[in-house]
Enzyme design. Structure first.
Site, PDB file in Angstrom:
ATOM      1  N   ILE A  90       0.858  -1.189   0.000  1.00 47.12           N
ATOM      2  CA  ILE A  90       0.000   0.000   0.000  1.00 47.12           C
ATOM      3  C   ILE A  90       0.893   1.237   0.000  1.00 47.12           C
ATOM      4  CG2 ILE A  90      -1.734   1.267   1.348  1.00 47.12           C
ATOM      5  CD1 ILE A  90      -2.756  -1.328   0.019  1.00 47.12           C
ATOM      6  N   ASN A 104      -5.519  -5.283   7.576  1.00 50.82           N
ATOM      7  CA  ASN A 104      -5.132  -6.435   6.764  1.00 50.82           C
ATOM      8  C   ASN A 104      -5.305  -7.716   7.581  1.00 50.82           C
ATOM      9  OD1 ASN A 104      -3.946  -7.856   4.534  1.00 50.82           O
ATOM     10  ND2 ASN A 104      -2.007  -7.926   5.654  1.00 50.82           N
ATOM     11  N   HIS A 106      -3.538 -11.571   7.874  1.00 49.48           N
ATOM     12  CA  HIS A 106      -2.383 -12.369   7.462  1.00 49.48           C
ATOM     13  C   HIS A 106      -2.612 -13.810   7.938  1.00 49.48           C
ATOM     14  CE1 HIS A 106       1.737 -13.001   6.222  1.00 49.48           C
ATOM     15  NE2 HIS A 106       1.882 -13.758   7.299  1.00 49.48           N
TER      16      HIS A 106
HETATM   17  C1  GRF Z   1      -6.222 -15.057   2.943  1.00 44.65           C
HETATM   18  O1  GRF Z   1      -5.684 -16.257   3.420  1.00 44.65           O
HETATM   19  C2  GRF Z   1      -5.611 -13.888   3.658  1.00 44.65           C
HETATM   20  O2  GRF Z   1      -5.123 -14.183   4.917  1.00 44.65           O
HETATM   21  C3  GRF Z   1      -4.456 -13.522   2.787  1.00 44.65           C
HETATM   22  O3  GRF Z   1      -4.895 -13.770   1.468  1.00 44.65           O
HETATM   23  C4  GRF Z   1      -5.870 -14.806   1.490  1.00 44.65           C
HETATM   24  C5  GRF Z   1      -7.032 -14.346   0.671  1.00 44.65           C
HETATM   25  O4  GRF Z   1      -7.943 -15.385   0.473  1.00 44.65           O
HETATM   26  N1  GRF Z   1      -4.028 -12.168   3.044  1.00 44.65           N
HETATM   27  P1  GRF Z   1      -9.357 -15.129  -0.176  1.00 44.65           P
HETATM   28  O5  GRF Z   1      -9.133 -14.542  -1.575  1.00 44.65           O
HETATM   29  O6  GRF Z   1     -10.112 -14.214   0.702  1.00 44.65           O
HETATM   30  O7  GRF Z   1      -9.975 -16.489  -0.254  1.00 44.65           O
END
Ligand code: GRF
Length: 198
Positions: A90, A104, A106
């Site tokens: 970002i 966010n 993670h």
């Molecule tokens: C998730 O596991 C999130 O933690 C990471 O990216 C993934 C996105 O998954 N930052 P989705 O597209 O929401 O299924």
């Protein structure tokens, strides 16, 4: 006087299962409303999620993020920026335009297994390789450093013997869908509170 729901944008690059869970959670909600889904990937599955929920979309190619993202978000009156698998850093101007209002998720227990290049199955591979018996999710504010902003919430799950990155990812996704919408809602509450110190 009743306040209008706070406007949320979701930024995502992939399938968008978290975006789906967030849109469902805030459908008809008095505190928040998903007004926009932004992606940097014109092929992203998250665009179908947006269509299903009747949410407006914007495709901002990587080369235009620094120049266009802030104005795109502002044109839609966005107050909160929720990252859900958005695979670009970002830029500074976006951080400045939405101080403390970018969140966010993670798919591991930060500060471990974070940083540049640690996304998607790379994270789960690293966790399994390291022989960890536990992983989880971290929801945090976004600052100028990858995965280093203030941690708002963590939840844990076991790493089982014989787990593959895919099986671990599935367990983590369940946790994400269970908690991310709720943590966002708590943040919206904090902002409404007269004692809020964001
Ligand atoms: C998730 O596991 C999130 O933690 C990471 O990216 C993934 C996105 O998954 N930052 P989705 O597209 O929401 O299924």
């Amino acid at each position: 006087m009743k306040k209008a729901p706070q406007s949320i944008a979701i930024l995502a690059s992939g399938t968008g299962t978290n975006a789906d869970a967030i849109c469902s959670h805030f459908a008809g909600h008095s505190l928040g409303k998903v007004v926009l889904i932004v992606t940097n990937n014109p092929e992203a599955g998250v665009l179908n999620v947006a269509r299903r929920h009747g949410v407006q979309t914007a495709v901002v190619p990587n080369a235009d993020i620094a120049a266009q993202l802030v104005s795109t978000l502002q044109e839609h009156g966005v107050e909160w920026v929720i990252l859900a698998g958005f695979l670009r850093k970002i830029p500074e101007n976006v951080l400045e335009a939405f101080p403390n209002r970018i969140i966010n998720i993670h798919p591991a227990l930060l500060p471990d297994f974070g940083g540049k290049g640690m996304y998607g199955s790379h994270v789960h591979e690293a966790v399994i390789q390291a022989g960890k018996t536990e992983s989880g999710i971290t929801i945090h504010r976004v600052n100028a450093h990858y995965d280093k902003g203030e941690i708002l919430f963590q939840a844990r799950c076991p790493v089982m013997a014989g787990d593959t990155p895919q099986s671990l990812a599935a367990r983590i996704h369940t946790l994400e869908h269970q908690h991310y919408p709720q943590v966002i809602e708590e943040q919206l509450h904090t902002y409404l509170s007269p004692h809020a110190t964001l």
